[in-house]
Design a protein around this motif. Sequence first.
Motif, PDB file in Angstrom:
ATOM      1  N   ARG A 220      49.763  42.564  47.940  1.00 45.75           N
ATOM      2  CA  ARG A 220      50.279  41.591  48.917  1.00 45.75           C
ATOM      3  C   ARG A 220      49.300  40.447  49.116  1.00 45.75           C
ATOM      4  O   ARG A 220      49.716  39.292  49.257  1.00 45.75           O
ATOM      5  CB  ARG A 220      50.559  42.270  50.255  1.00 45.75           C
ATOM      6  CG  ARG A 220      51.904  42.942  50.349  1.00 45.75           C
ATOM      7  CD  ARG A 220      52.058  44.133  49.432  1.00 45.75           C
ATOM      8  NE  ARG A 220      53.316  44.849  49.641  1.00 45.75           N
ATOM      9  CZ  ARG A 220      53.604  46.025  49.086  1.00 45.75           C
ATOM     10  NH1 ARG A 220      52.708  46.626  48.290  1.00 45.75           N
ATOM     11  NH2 ARG A 220      54.768  46.591  49.311  1.00 45.75           N
ATOM     12  N   ARG A 221      48.002  40.759  49.110  1.00 47.90           N
ATOM     13  CA  ARG A 221      47.012  39.690  49.240  1.00 47.90           C
ATOM     14  C   ARG A 221      47.088  38.760  48.020  1.00 47.90           C
ATOM     15  O   ARG A 221      46.977  37.534  48.154  1.00 47.90           O
ATOM     16  CB  ARG A 221      45.616  40.283  49.380  1.00 47.90           C
ATOM     17  CG  ARG A 221      44.528  39.216  49.560  1.00 47.90           C
ATOM     18  CD  ARG A 221      43.169  39.824  49.889  1.00 47.90           C
ATOM     19  NE  ARG A 221      43.126  40.350  51.251  1.00 47.90           N
ATOM     20  CZ  ARG A 221      43.010  41.620  51.558  1.00 47.90           C
ATOM     21  NH1 ARG A 221      42.934  42.532  50.589  1.00 47.90           N
ATOM     22  NH2 ARG A 221      42.958  42.025  52.815  1.00 47.90           N
ATOM     23  N   ALA A 222      47.302  39.350  46.856  1.00 49.01           N
ATOM     24  CA  ALA A 222      47.438  38.538  45.644  1.00 49.01           C
ATOM     25  C   ALA A 222      48.690  37.659  45.712  1.00 49.01           C
ATOM     26  O   ALA A 222      48.666  36.493  45.300  1.00 49.01           O
ATOM     27  CB  ALA A 222      47.493  39.439  44.414  1.00 49.01           C
ATOM     28  N   ALA A 223      49.792  38.212  46.212  1.00 51.74           N
ATOM     29  CA  ALA A 223      51.017  37.422  46.365  1.00 51.74           C
ATOM     30  C   ALA A 223      50.785  36.244  47.294  1.00 51.74           C
ATOM     31  O   ALA A 223      51.252  35.126  47.040  1.00 51.74           O
ATOM     32  CB  ALA A 223      52.148  38.302  46.891  1.00 51.74           C
TER      33      ALA A 223
ATOM     34  N   SER B 275      42.904  39.045  40.164  1.00 46.93           N
ATOM     35  CA  SER B 275      41.673  39.611  39.625  1.00 46.93           C
ATOM     36  C   SER B 275      41.269  40.925  40.290  1.00 46.93           C
ATOM     37  O   SER B 275      40.607  41.764  39.670  1.00 46.93           O
ATOM     38  CB  SER B 275      40.532  38.594  39.749  1.00 46.93           C
ATOM     39  OG  SER B 275      40.305  38.256  41.112  1.00 46.93           O
ATOM     40  N   ARG B 276      41.663  41.129  41.544  1.00 44.74           N
ATOM     41  CA  ARG B 276      41.279  42.354  42.248  1.00 44.74           C
ATOM     42  C   ARG B 276      42.420  43.358  42.365  1.00 44.74           C
ATOM     43  O   ARG B 276      42.312  44.337  43.102  1.00 44.74           O
ATOM     44  CB  ARG B 276      40.762  42.000  43.643  1.00 44.74           C
ATOM     45  CG  ARG B 276      39.501  41.153  43.615  1.00 44.74           C
ATOM     46  CD  ARG B 276      38.941  40.935  45.012  1.00 44.74           C
ATOM     47  NE  ARG B 276      37.720  40.144  44.978  1.00 44.74           N
ATOM     48  CZ  ARG B 276      36.999  39.828  46.044  1.00 44.74           C
ATOM     49  NH1 ARG B 276      37.388  40.254  47.246  1.00 44.74           N
ATOM     50  NH2 ARG B 276      35.898  39.105  45.936  1.00 44.74           N
ATOM     51  N   VAL B 277      43.485  43.113  41.640  1.00 41.24           N
ATOM     52  CA  VAL B 277      44.636  44.027  41.664  1.00 41.24           C
ATOM     53  C   VAL B 277      44.561  44.931  40.450  1.00 41.24           C
ATOM     54  O   VAL B 277      44.512  44.461  39.309  1.00 41.24           O
ATOM     55  CB  VAL B 277      45.971  43.253  41.670  1.00 41.24           C
ATOM     56  CG1 VAL B 277      47.143  44.219  41.725  1.00 41.24           C
ATOM     57  CG2 VAL B 277      46.011  42.285  42.843  1.00 41.24           C
ATOM     58  N   ARG B 278      44.589  46.229  40.690  1.00 44.69           N
ATOM     59  CA  ARG B 278      44.475  47.189  39.594  1.00 44.69           C
ATOM     60  C   ARG B 278      45.847  47.680  39.176  1.00 44.69           C
ATOM     61  O   ARG B 278      46.695  47.980  40.014  1.00 44.69           O
ATOM     62  CB  ARG B 278      43.623  48.387  40.037  1.00 44.69           C
ATOM     63  CG  ARG B 278      42.181  48.033  40.378  1.00 44.69           C
ATOM     64  CD  ARG B 278      41.415  49.276  40.808  1.00 44.69           C
ATOM     65  NE  ARG B 278      40.025  48.975  41.137  1.00 44.69           N
ATOM     66  CZ  ARG B 278      39.161  49.861  41.584  1.00 44.69           C
ATOM     67  NH1 ARG B 278      39.545  51.131  41.754  1.00 44.69           N
ATOM     68  NH2 ARG B 278      37.912  49.512  41.854  1.00 44.69           N
TER      69      ARG B 278
END
Length: 409
Positions: A9-12, A35-38
């Motif tokens: 959600r933060r990436a979105a 970059s921080r989504v696995r």
Amino acid sequence: MDIPGLPARRAALNLLDAVLRRGETMEQAASGALSRVRGDADRGLAKAIASEALRWRVDLDALIDSATRQRLPEDAKPRAVLEIMLAQALRLETPPHAAIATGLPLLTGGPRRLAHGVFSTLMKQGATLPPVPTLPDKVRERWGQRADAIAAGVALPPPLDLSLRDPAATTEWTERLGGISLAPGHVRLPRGTPVEALDGFREGAWWVQDLAATLPARLLGPGEGRRVLDLCAAPGGKTLQLAAAGWEVTALDISKRRMERLADNLERTGLYARVVIADALNWVPEAPFDAVLLDAPCTATGTCRRHPDVLHRIGERQIEEMTQLQARLLARACDWLSAGGSLVYAVCSLERAEGEEQARKVPLAPNPIRADELPLGLSPENGSLRTDPGQLGEQGGLDGFFIARWSHS
């Protein structure tokens, strides 16, 4: 403590910010935002949330405004968080409690309470979205009478289209892949199909290419050993088509990275083309060509089904920049044709300035496009072709293109 699903959600949210505030494409923003989504699943979820928030943004904002006493600024963070929360609940079937649990941590203090109150109010009211997304006002103005039909085609992401190396095997591959075909050499599959796992990928029997994107090369017909220049060739679908149709292809593009992808697809399919990495505005061919295909750089508003960011980041400035470049490329393409040669100009844009208005300036004899050259359901108008996402809707639609053709006397 980490909250499951929060990084996606933060990436979105970061993707939305990149598109709406910095004017980046989602593709440009993806490497940083994700970059921080696995995991592929969470990365795919982040992109899906951002895409649906952009696709339905006008309608999502109308809901948000209906539940606030004082209208939130366009660039307010609580508005963006509410957009992604509502996109999940109303488009991606995310349970409201999950949207709250992964959305509110993106805010602090008063904004968090505000977002919670607005979202809860809308859920209690049974908020829904219209069947067709509402286009931004400036987009509707530019697209005019076509806007409503285009909007209907924007409602869903597109299916997966494949171009076959051997059009004679269309029936065979349609049956093997369990799809439908709308033209020789074409197979359509449901969206979400994993490409590399499909039968025929490793042997190079096909490549991914929207149906509309196949039409410019189709309009040059069989090559029979003649020479063609694919100008601005990357990522290469048209180069592969032309090589498969028997043309001796020179594929030119300025992007080394994108041309590496073309080279990989040539190797995978066993097709051949001469690959040239150069700036078309400076490059000079050794001899004229029997045909030139110019799929020109453009605003790409015709790809709004798969890239809804274009609905919000493209305006008059970007259109003007593209039209100037297109005019320069068209002038060079005309000079590189041999006597009797054919020029096909195409843009994946819904803007008349990039299509019809550019075509009127070409100093060659028009070679009108005929209905019998096109898939069933598409028709030329005044000798050129305009496709849009609202066409072929029952079969899954297609991207928006303008295509025209001329002959050198």
